[in-house]
Design an enzyme around this catalytic site. Structure first.
Site, PDB file in Angstrom:
ATOM      1  N   GLU A 202      -3.691  16.525 -15.113  1.00 58.22           N
ATOM      2  CA  GLU A 202      -5.143  16.670 -15.343  1.00 58.22           C
ATOM      3  C   GLU A 202      -5.886  16.830 -14.026  1.00 58.22           C
ATOM      4  OE1 GLU A 202      -6.872  13.139 -17.083  1.00 58.22           O
ATOM      5  OE2 GLU A 202      -5.478  13.377 -18.773  1.00 58.22           O
TER       6      GLU A 202
ATOM      7  N   ASP B 285       7.017   2.765  -5.968  1.00 56.38           N
ATOM      8  CA  ASP B 285       7.945   1.684  -5.625  1.00 56.38           C
ATOM      9  C   ASP B 285       8.720   1.217  -6.861  1.00 56.38           C
ATOM     10  OD1 ASP B 285       8.678  -0.325  -3.533  1.00 56.38           O
ATOM     11  OD2 ASP B 285       7.855  -1.734  -4.999  1.00 56.38           O
TER      12      ASP B 285
HETATM   13  C1  NOJ Z   1      11.057  -1.322  -2.318  1.00 53.48           C
HETATM   14  C2  NOJ Z   1      10.318  -1.337  -1.021  1.00 53.48           C
HETATM   15  O1  NOJ Z   1      10.680  -0.209  -0.270  1.00 53.48           O
HETATM   16  C3  NOJ Z   1      10.686  -2.633  -0.365  1.00 53.48           C
HETATM   17  O2  NOJ Z   1      10.258  -2.675   0.970  1.00 53.48           O
HETATM   18  C4  NOJ Z   1      10.109  -3.760  -1.180  1.00 53.48           C
HETATM   19  O3  NOJ Z   1      10.517  -4.977  -0.625  1.00 53.48           O
HETATM   20  C5  NOJ Z   1      10.588  -3.688  -2.630  1.00 53.48           C
HETATM   21  N1  NOJ Z   1      10.538  -2.371  -3.153  1.00 53.48           N
HETATM   22  C6  NOJ Z   1       9.745  -4.572  -3.518  1.00 53.48           C
HETATM   23  O4  NOJ Z   1       8.475  -4.023  -3.693  1.00 53.48           O
END
Ligand code: NOJ
Length: 548
Positions: A260, A210
């Site tokens: 690894e 993310d």
């Molecule tokens: C991207 C994620 O896909 C989204 O749903 C989220 O709100 C933001 N990152 C923050 O983590």
């Protein structure tokens, strides 16, 4: 245009995988509490296997106050009780593997939840104490520090800083409940290397990372001229908190852990980056010691337009090959308006404005559906892997008119109800034509489903010739039999309104124009809507041909 684009060699599973994105809250609810869960997902593995996918990507399933749909993680090594237990997760991974399906989990390293033990400890500690160093706490500006340290905005609206009772401010580029971690801190770095190990030891095959372009902040904290916009950030040079050079050092550390573990378990692992950066920066994330793949968000941003789509495809293929990666194709996910809706709205529609003011009928649903099918077939014939978002195989559209009192996205809250956010693409999946939540579960679903979901349910489409579900099944089966590993791509000059390419005597042709297109001689394998008649391809349609 008739040049050939080369495809990188390599037989790792992720290079050509069809990855199915599961949003656990909305997939299947086994215990009847209105929210999806791991047991629900397990019960649908036969469905996923029959669909013909290669992997599932699980959106966050960790303990969380769910103030951002689970992207506010309170404990990275556990499963939210509302979704099940770690044992359930392990059973799911084993079931999936038995069905030949790999499992990718979502890792959220830019921020934790404010319920994470580190943040609880940080808030309880005194200003400038070591416990605060794992996050980004700073003094404010102004006479009493009453102004935030910078003018940065949260992606969800409002300022990116919040003030604690003791006067210090902490940074949260997303919701107030998602404090940003300090990635200059060695403990933070060690912790995440260990989290990677934990999930690999549990059996997962990969990670979706993310906010991969986040993590590192310019610690001189310059003010910004621009307001951040939801997830379309990272497009200016030397941005103080997106796409900074030092982020690549962190990625290399993670890749070393994966390398690894690959040796330890003798299997291919992967990481795919959620990096909303300008297209030129994407290959940097894909160097051999960094991510294996990155989502191709450039294509998500393309309207229904032959030239824009063709050049986006060409660029993604060339860029991926330049770093020995493989291209990724995405049309929908849990953050964007579902693609049949995008393609059914008049060109240039401001989606936020439409969500807020309608009218719903502005979207030509039938046209959007038809175009969506044409585009997915085109993508499935391309080299690279395709990410499918749950429900797109049923033809689901965005639900734009959910009642205001059920809206859950922090965008709605933080914008003081002026922007709707992403709830409309997260409505629970309809499995049956009847029942309290069309087979999603026994109880009322956490977001209400519209009545027309009955006709779009799995039950309504299963085994029905011409249904969207059956088209996806056929397309996935033909793809794995004929397209995967067909190698290089050569553009075909068929018509200026077509995207047409050949891969070793198999062709895919999509008609973006308003009139029929004459097809080259060949045997039709599949069409996305009307069958091609008399060697003609109808508008808004893709055909796959075995050239003769
Ligand atoms: C991207 C994620 O896909 C989204 O749903 C989220 O709100 C933001 N990152 C923050 O983590």
């Amino acid at each position: 245009m008739s040049e050939t684009i080369h495809v990188s060699a390599g037989n790792e599973w992720w290079r050509n995988a069809v990855v199915y994105q599961v949003y656990p809250r909305s997939f299947a609810d086994a215990n009847g509490d209105g929210t999806g869960d791991v047991e629900g997902i397990r019960s649908r593995i036969p469905y996923l296997a029959k669909l013909g996918i290669d992997a599932i990507w699980m959106n966050p399933w960790y303990p969380s106050p769910l103030l951002d749909g689970g992207y506010d993680v309170a404990d990275y090594r556990s499963i939210a009780p509302m979704f099940g237990s770690l044992d359930d997760a392990q059973a799911l991974i084993e079931d999936a593997h038995r069905a030949g399906i790999k499992v990718i989990v979502d890792l959220v390293p830019n921020h934790t939840s404010w319920d994470h033990e580190w943040f609880v400890e940080a808030l309880a500690a005194a200003p400038r104490s070591p416990a605060r160093d794992r996050y980004i706490f700073r003094e404010g500006k102004g006479i009493d520090g009453e102004l935030p340290p910078t003018n940065w905005s949260s992606v969800f609206g409002g300022p990116a800083w919040s003030r604690c009772d003791d006067g210090q401010w902490y940074l949260h580029l997303f919701d107030i409940s998602q404090p940003d971690l300090n990635w200059h801190h060695p403990e933070v770095r060690a912790e995440f290397r260990d989290i990677f190990r934990f999930w690999i030891d549990l059996g997962v095959d990969g990670f979706r990372v993310d906010v991969a372009h986040g993590l590192i902040k310019d610690l001189s904290f310059p003010d910004l001229d621009l307001a951040s916009e939801i997830l379309t950030v990272g497009h200016i040079d030397n941005h103080p908190h997106w796409d900074r050079d030092e982020v690549h050092d962190i990625i290399r550390e993670w890749r070393a852990v994966l390398n690894e573990k690959e040796a330890e378990y003798n299997k291919d692992l992967m990481m795919v980056a959620e990096a909303w950066v300008k297209a030129e920066s994407v290959p940097l994330y894909l160097r051999p010691d960094e991510y294996h793949q990155s989502f191709n968000f450039d294509f998500v941003g393309c309207p229904w337009d032959v030239d824009q789509m063709r050049s986006s495809i060409a660029r993604a293929l060339v860029d991926a090959a330049s770093v020995n990666s493989s291209a990724t194709w995405v049309l929908s996910n849990h953050d964007v308006l579902r693609h049949p809706t995008r393609y059914g709205l008049p060109a240039g529609t401001d989606y936020q404005e439409w969500l807020m003011t309608g009218p719903t009928e502005l979207c030509d649903q039938q046209l959007g559906t038809q175009r969506g099918l044409a585009v997915i077939m085109m993508l499935l014939a391309l080299p690279g892997s395709t990410y499918i978002y749950q429900g797109e195989e049923l033809g689901l559209h965005e639900v734009p008119d959910l009642p205001h009192d059920v809206l859950d996205d922090p965008v709605w809250r933080r914008s003081e109800n002026t922007r709707k956010g992403r709830d409309g693409c997260r409505v629970p999946i309809p499995w049956t034509q009847t029942g309290p939540s069309f087979g999603f579960g026994e109880g009322a679903p956490w977001l209400p489903q519209p009545a027309h979901f009955s006709d779009q349910s799995v039950e309504a489409q299963d085994g029905v010739d011409g249904s969207i579900l059956e088209l996806y099944r056929s397309a996935l089966a033909l793809r794995s039999a004929h397209w995967v590993e067909r190698g290089d791509l050569t553009w075909l000059n068929v018509d200026s309104n077509a995207i047409a390419f050949e891969r070793n005597r198999y062709a895919s042709i999509t008609n973006f124009g308003d009139s029929n297109i004459a097809l080259p001689p060949g045997e039709v394998m599949l069409t996305s809507s009307q069958p091609a008649q008399q060697d003609q391809l109808a508008p808004n349609t893709t055909v796959w041909l075995r050239l003769t």
